[in-house]
Design an enzyme around this catalytic site. Structure first.
Site: not given
Length: 269
Positions: A122-123, A140
């Site tokens: 994520h991100d 992430g």
């Protein structure tokens, strides 16, 4: 050119399907998904969440794209995953959207290749022309520049930065920022020189590579502090944009320390 959808595929009627898209058997496409023109889901692919796949992307069986982040803090916020044009996503790849704590977006550039069972957390922010070899793992919040190669089984710790044209050796455990054009290897990873093979393949001249090697040796010499060496190299190579890229990367800093050579002899490679 019309799209083709295999009768065993489940495609939500709200999904946006571009021209010439091919959706193979046993695929699932969610309501907030956008598939650009010419995308192909070979078979058994799941694309979920607020996910956009750019034009001409190819996704192979058992890839899971856009499901909720593997972050225990995630609370269902409407974050996104965006994959650029001409990307190849091979078997078993997983990619997650962003989170409220990381800007709400995972973004992948154009012409990237993600080989079997690699992961994008994520991100993450990934540039153009990046290659993830088999089983490469990106946690992430990682930022990866353009034309980076991640070797098989390598692991990238959350919040690190990987500079343009760098190479991460197979099985490396990377816990620190990697300078542009750098080559790192081993676990824990250390800086082992410049990505000379990659530089040659990308068409950098002998003079450019020679100057990069000179600057590298000075940056990671034993004398003085890193901050002092950065300023000295900046003064000596004031008209070299490639060296400026390395110096600016170091000056900007990040949440993690800089990946450095194990000893002075490594700086001679």
């Amino acid at each position: 050119m019309s799209s083709t959808i295999h009768p065993t595929a489940i495609v939500d009627p709200k999904a946006q399907i571009g021209e010439g898209v091919k959706i193979g058997p046993f695929c699932m496409v969610g309501p907030d998904v956008v598939l650009g023109a010419g995308v192909e889901l070979v078979s058994h692919v799941v694309v979920a969440g607020r996910t956009t796949i750019g034009a001409r992307g190819r996704i192979f069986p058992f890839a899971s794209i856009g499901h909720p982040p593997q972050d225990l803090k995630y609370r269902g916020e409407p974050s996104t995953l965006t994959v650029g044009d001409d990307c190849i996503i091979r078997e078993g790849v997983t990619m997650n959207p962003g989170t409220e704590g990381g800007g709400m977006a995972t973004v992948i550039g154009n012409s990237c290749a993600f080989l079997a069972n690699s992961h994008v957390g994520h991100d993450a922010q990934i540039g153009n022309g990046v290659v993830f070899s088999n089983n490469a793992m990106c946690a992430g919040h990682v930022k990866i520049g353009n034309f980076v190669i991640i070797g098989g089984g390598a692991g990238l710790l959350q919040f690190i930065r990987i500079g343009d044209h760098s190479f991460i050796g197979g099985g490396a455990g990377v816990t620190s920022d990697v300078i542009p054009f750098g080559l790192v290897r081993d676990n824990p990873a250390h800086l082992a020189g410049l990505n000379l093979v990659g530089l040659k393949r990308r068409g950098f001249t002998r003079e450019q590579i020679h100057e990069l090697r000179r600057a590298y040796r000075l940056l990671f010499a034993d004398e003085g502090t890193l901050a002092e060496r950065v300023e000295d190299v900046g003064a000596e190579f004031s008209e070299h944009p490639l060296i400026d890229e390395i110096l600016n990367f170091i000056r900007e800093g990040g949440d993690k320390p800089l990946c450095t050579p194990r000893d002075a002899t490594a700086a001679e490679r």
